[in-house]
Design a protein around this motif. Structure first.
Motif, PDB file in Angstrom:
ATOM      1  N   ASP A  72       0.835  -1.194   0.000  1.00  0.00           N
ATOM      2  CA  ASP A  72       0.000   0.000   0.000  1.00  0.00           C
ATOM      3  C   ASP A  72       0.874   1.250   0.000  1.00  0.00           C
ATOM      4  O   ASP A  72       2.099   1.174   0.129  1.00  0.00           O
ATOM      5  CB  ASP A  72      -1.012   0.009   1.154  1.00  0.00           C
ATOM      6  CG  ASP A  72      -0.383   0.000   2.538  1.00  0.00           C
ATOM      7  OD1 ASP A  72       0.807   0.371   2.665  1.00  0.00           O
ATOM      8  OD2 ASP A  72      -1.071  -0.370   3.505  1.00  0.00           O
ATOM      9  N   TYR A  73       0.223   2.382  -0.165  1.00  0.00           N
ATOM     10  CA  TYR A  73       0.909   3.671  -0.284  1.00  0.00           C
ATOM     11  C   TYR A  73       0.672   4.493   0.970  1.00  0.00           C
ATOM     12  O   TYR A  73      -0.469   4.695   1.397  1.00  0.00           O
ATOM     13  CB  TYR A  73       0.381   4.409  -1.514  1.00  0.00           C
ATOM     14  CG  TYR A  73       0.801   5.863  -1.623  1.00  0.00           C
ATOM     15  CD1 TYR A  73       2.148   6.202  -1.788  1.00  0.00           C
ATOM     16  CD2 TYR A  73      -0.140   6.888  -1.579  1.00  0.00           C
ATOM     17  CE1 TYR A  73       2.535   7.526  -1.892  1.00  0.00           C
ATOM     18  CE2 TYR A  73       0.237   8.217  -1.693  1.00  0.00           C
ATOM     19  CZ  TYR A  73       1.577   8.537  -1.842  1.00  0.00           C
ATOM     20  OH  TYR A  73       1.956   9.854  -1.949  1.00  0.00           O
ATOM     21  N   THR A  74       1.759   4.956   1.577  1.00  0.00           N
ATOM     22  CA  THR A  74       1.686   5.819   2.755  1.00  0.00           C
ATOM     23  C   THR A  74       1.975   7.246   2.329  1.00  0.00           C
ATOM     24  O   THR A  74       3.035   7.532   1.750  1.00  0.00           O
ATOM     25  CB  THR A  74       2.697   5.380   3.829  1.00  0.00           C
ATOM     26  OG1 THR A  74       2.435   4.024   4.195  1.00  0.00           O
ATOM     27  CG2 THR A  74       2.592   6.257   5.065  1.00  0.00           C
ATOM     28  N   ARG A  75       1.052   8.140   2.585  1.00  0.00           N
ATOM     29  CA  ARG A  75       1.185   9.540   2.167  1.00  0.00           C
ATOM     30  C   ARG A  75       2.374  10.215   2.857  1.00  0.00           C
ATOM     31  O   ARG A  75       2.709   9.895   4.009  1.00  0.00           O
ATOM     32  CB  ARG A  75      -0.082  10.320   2.482  1.00  0.00           C
ATOM     33  CG  ARG A  75      -1.349   9.767   1.883  1.00  0.00           C
ATOM     34  CD  ARG A  75      -2.484  10.794   2.029  1.00  0.00           C
ATOM     35  NE  ARG A  75      -2.514  11.428   3.339  1.00  0.00           N
ATOM     36  CZ  ARG A  75      -3.272  11.010   4.357  1.00  0.00           C
ATOM     37  NH1 ARG A  75      -4.053   9.944   4.227  1.00  0.00           N
ATOM     38  NH2 ARG A  75      -3.263  11.648   5.505  1.00  0.00           N
ATOM     39  N   PRO A  76       2.993  11.191   2.202  1.00  0.00           N
ATOM     40  CA  PRO A  76       4.151  11.862   2.801  1.00  0.00           C
ATOM     41  C   PRO A  76       3.845  12.603   4.096  1.00  0.00           C
ATOM     42  O   PRO A  76       4.719  12.720   4.965  1.00  0.00           O
ATOM     43  CB  PRO A  76       4.618  12.827   1.700  1.00  0.00           C
ATOM     44  CG  PRO A  76       3.469  12.951   0.756  1.00  0.00           C
ATOM     45  CD  PRO A  76       2.735  11.653   0.826  1.00  0.00           C
ATOM     46  N   ASP A  77       2.621  13.110   4.254  1.00  0.00           N
ATOM     47  CA  ASP A  77       2.301  13.850   5.478  1.00  0.00           C
ATOM     48  C   ASP A  77       2.225  12.948   6.705  1.00  0.00           C
ATOM     49  O   ASP A  77       2.171  13.442   7.840  1.00  0.00           O
ATOM     50  CB  ASP A  77       0.973  14.600   5.313  1.00  0.00           C
ATOM     51  CG  ASP A  77      -0.200  13.662   5.038  1.00  0.00           C
ATOM     52  OD1 ASP A  77      -0.222  13.042   3.953  1.00  0.00           O
ATOM     53  OD2 ASP A  77      -1.077  13.536   5.904  1.00  0.00           O
ATOM     54  N   LEU A  78       2.261  11.624   6.501  1.00  0.00           N
ATOM     55  CA  LEU A  78       2.224  10.684   7.619  1.00  0.00           C
ATOM     56  C   LEU A  78       3.618  10.199   8.004  1.00  0.00           C
ATOM     57  O   LEU A  78       3.780   9.489   8.994  1.00  0.00           O
ATOM     58  CB  LEU A  78       1.353   9.477   7.253  1.00  0.00           C
ATOM     59  CG  LEU A  78      -0.102   9.761   6.905  1.00  0.00           C
ATOM     60  CD1 LEU A  78      -0.795   8.487   6.414  1.00  0.00           C
ATOM     61  CD2 LEU A  78      -0.849  10.336   8.112  1.00  0.00           C
ATOM     62  N   ILE A  79       4.623  10.583   7.217  1.00  0.00           N
ATOM     63  CA  ILE A  79       5.992  10.100   7.427  1.00  0.00           C
ATOM     64  C   ILE A  79       6.825  11.187   8.097  1.00  0.00           C
ATOM     65  O   ILE A  79       6.855  12.335   7.637  1.00  0.00           O
ATOM     66  CB  ILE A  79       6.628   9.692   6.087  1.00  0.00           C
ATOM     67  CG1 ILE A  79       5.804   8.588   5.414  1.00  0.00           C
ATOM     68  CG2 ILE A  79       8.073   9.238   6.275  1.00  0.00           C
ATOM     69  CD1 ILE A  79       6.209   8.303   3.980  1.00  0.00           C
TER      70      ILE A  79
ATOM     71  N   THR B  33      13.581  14.552   4.770  1.00  0.00           N
ATOM     72  CA  THR B  33      12.154  14.754   4.974  1.00  0.00           C
ATOM     73  C   THR B  33      11.446  14.297   3.697  1.00  0.00           C
ATOM     74  O   THR B  33      12.064  14.245   2.622  1.00  0.00           O
ATOM     75  CB  THR B  33      11.834  16.239   5.235  1.00  0.00           C
ATOM     76  OG1 THR B  33      12.223  16.999   4.079  1.00  0.00           O
ATOM     77  CG2 THR B  33      12.578  16.746   6.468  1.00  0.00           C
ATOM     78  N   PRO B  34      10.168  13.980   3.786  1.00  0.00           N
ATOM     79  CA  PRO B  34       9.448  13.610   2.553  1.00  0.00           C
ATOM     80  C   PRO B  34       9.541  14.679   1.471  1.00  0.00           C
ATOM     81  O   PRO B  34       9.619  14.362   0.281  1.00  0.00           O
ATOM     82  CB  PRO B  34       8.008  13.422   3.040  1.00  0.00           C
ATOM     83  CG  PRO B  34       8.160  12.995   4.471  1.00  0.00           C
ATOM     84  CD  PRO B  34       9.331  13.796   4.987  1.00  0.00           C
ATOM     85  N   GLU B  35       9.583  15.961   1.892  1.00  0.00           N
ATOM     86  CA  GLU B  35       9.669  17.044   0.913  1.00  0.00           C
ATOM     87  C   GLU B  35      10.994  17.023   0.147  1.00  0.00           C
ATOM     88  O   GLU B  35      11.074  17.440  -1.005  1.00  0.00           O
ATOM     89  CB  GLU B  35       9.513  18.402   1.626  1.00  0.00           C
ATOM     90  CG  GLU B  35       8.125  18.666   2.208  1.00  0.00           C
ATOM     91  CD  GLU B  35       7.895  17.935   3.530  1.00  0.00           C
ATOM     92  OE1 GLU B  35       8.872  17.376   4.091  1.00  0.00           O
ATOM     93  OE2 GLU B  35       6.743  17.909   3.988  1.00  0.00           O
TER      94      GLU B  35
ATOM     95  N   GLN C 191      13.146  16.495  -4.525  1.00  0.00           N
ATOM     96  CA  GLN C 191      14.307  17.248  -4.992  1.00  0.00           C
ATOM     97  C   GLN C 191      15.474  16.308  -5.284  1.00  0.00           C
ATOM     98  O   GLN C 191      16.184  16.472  -6.283  1.00  0.00           O
ATOM     99  CB  GLN C 191      14.713  18.278  -3.939  1.00  0.00           C
ATOM    100  CG  GLN C 191      13.640  19.323  -3.653  1.00  0.00           C
ATOM    101  CD  GLN C 191      14.022  20.249  -2.512  1.00  0.00           C
ATOM    102  OE1 GLN C 191      15.170  20.303  -2.098  1.00  0.00           O
ATOM    103  NE2 GLN C 191      13.045  20.979  -2.002  1.00  0.00           N
ATOM    104  N   TYR C 192      15.657  15.320  -4.423  1.00  0.00           N
ATOM    105  CA  TYR C 192      16.754  14.381  -4.622  1.00  0.00           C
ATOM    106  C   TYR C 192      16.546  13.557  -5.895  1.00  0.00           C
ATOM    107  O   TYR C 192      17.485  13.342  -6.669  1.00  0.00           O
ATOM    108  CB  TYR C 192      16.888  13.453  -3.424  1.00  0.00           C
ATOM    109  CG  TYR C 192      18.021  12.461  -3.587  1.00  0.00           C
ATOM    110  CD1 TYR C 192      19.330  12.815  -3.262  1.00  0.00           C
ATOM    111  CD2 TYR C 192      17.792  11.184  -4.110  1.00  0.00           C
ATOM    112  CE1 TYR C 192      20.375  11.918  -3.436  1.00  0.00           C
ATOM    113  CE2 TYR C 192      18.830  10.297  -4.295  1.00  0.00           C
ATOM    114  CZ  TYR C 192      20.115  10.658  -3.949  1.00  0.00           C
ATOM    115  OH  TYR C 192      21.142   9.779  -4.138  1.00  0.00           O
TER     116      TYR C 192
END
Length: 344
Positions: A312-319, A330-332, A336-337
């Motif tokens: 399943d997919y875990t949203r970035p705001d939960l990580i 960070t997920p953000e 960029q990387y």
């Protein structure tokens, strides 16, 4: 142009053989297989070679029901071949050099888990209680490394239907780490007892989100609600230029997953001799002293399991953070990387 399937070189067999090494994960196995495809290729130009690699990647993806992690490795190697400086005297020498570089990268990449484990160590305090999900080689490396210098205890989910949490439990227990298996449905029950959640990854995607064993997303939701950090560990070869917006954007999703099927009507069982319907109801409601049905009669069938997702997919705001061999991100920062990595 001959396709990879028509050549004597068996790409899929090479990929499967690479996976026999426990240290080799699907992305690295794909990189090694494509490296050998390069030197066995009959391509005479870079354009033909890149096309043959794309065709080979398709062959590998079609050979598995979950190509996400594998595809991340294919994507990385093809980008490397495309950007590789052409300094060889001949195209044959160039292909040999590409194969050597691919194999060198795979050998070095095995050590990425050690780097991640060392990076994660600074976030694990003495007497930490950790919740992990299913089985992950990089998570195991991090936990075993932390155990050398710190006291830790681990809750691990059973991770049905494959039950890989039991494998995690067995290995941690054998190493002397206090460990308890938790029902997948009891994650909310145990969340107040843990300091943070630690999971591995199938892939880290361009949105900064995570693709991992099914159940990871709901654990992240519960961790967020309980104000507990949710950490992901991911080798950089699992960074994937994929941008899902929901569970249904994953390459593994298909119409049969969680689909409704026509009900199969079966005849009601006849009442056993001498047992009234009222007594049958008591047994069903748990008020009778009769022996309950065996658990095996209430488990999902293979057909029912096949209708459920593997990942399943875990949203970035939960990580909270992603720990990788390229640093703590960070997920953000993931997006960029990825842009920088594939731009050369």
């Amino acid at each position: 142009m001959a396709s990879p399937e028509s050549n004597r070189f068996d790409l899929h067999a090479t990929y499967r053989q690479n996976l026999q090494n426990h240290e080799i994960s699907p992305p690295l196995a794909a990189i090694l297989a494509l490296s050998e495809l390069v030197v066995n290729s009959g391509a005479g130009t870079m354009f033909e070679l890149v096309q043959e690699l794309h065709d080979g990647a398709e062959v590998l993806k079609k050979s598995t029901t979950n190509p996400i992690s594998l595809n991340a490795g294919c994507e990385l190697f093809i980008a490397f071949v495309t950007l590789f400086p052409h300094e060889s005297d001949s195209f044959a020498e160039l292909k040999s050099e590409l194969m050597r570089q691919g194999q060198k990268y795979a050998r070095e990449a095995i050590a990425y888990r050690d780097k991640i484990a060392e990076l994660m160590l600074g976030f694990i305090k003495d007497d930490s209680v950790i919740l992990t999900h299913s089985y992950s080689r990089v998570v195991m490396k991090a936990l075993l490394h932390a155990h050398k210098t710190k006291r830790i205890s681990v809750y691990v989910t059973e991770a049905r239907p494959r039950g890989l949490g039991i494998k995690t439990y067995e290995e941690l227990t054998a190493a002397g780490i206090p460990c308890t298996v938790v029902l997948d449905s009891a994650v909310a029950y145990v969340m107040d007892k843990v300091d943070f959640v630690l999971v591995g990854s199938e892939a880290v995607v361009e949105s900064g989100g995570l693709i991992n064993a099914v159940g990871s997303s709901q654990i992240a939701v519960i961790a967020k609600a309980g104000n507990k950090p949710f950490y992901a560990l991911a080798e950089s070869y699992k960074f994937h230029r994929l941008f899902p917006l929901s569970q249904y954007d994953l390459p593994t999703h298909n119409p049969s997953i969680l689909s409704f099927r026509p009900p199969q009507v079966t005849a009601a069982p006849s009442s056993p001799s001498g047992v009234s319907p009222d007594h049958q109801n008591e047994a069903i409601n748990g008020t009778s002293s009769a022996t309950p049905a065996a658990p095996s009669s209430r488990t999902m069938s293979a057909d029912q399991i096949a209708c459920n997702p593997d990942v399943d997919y875990t949203r970035p705001d939960l990580i909270s953070l992603v720990f990788s061999d390229v640093g703590t991100l960070t997920p953000e920062a993931i997006s960029q990387y990825l842009v920088a990595m594939f731009a050369g």
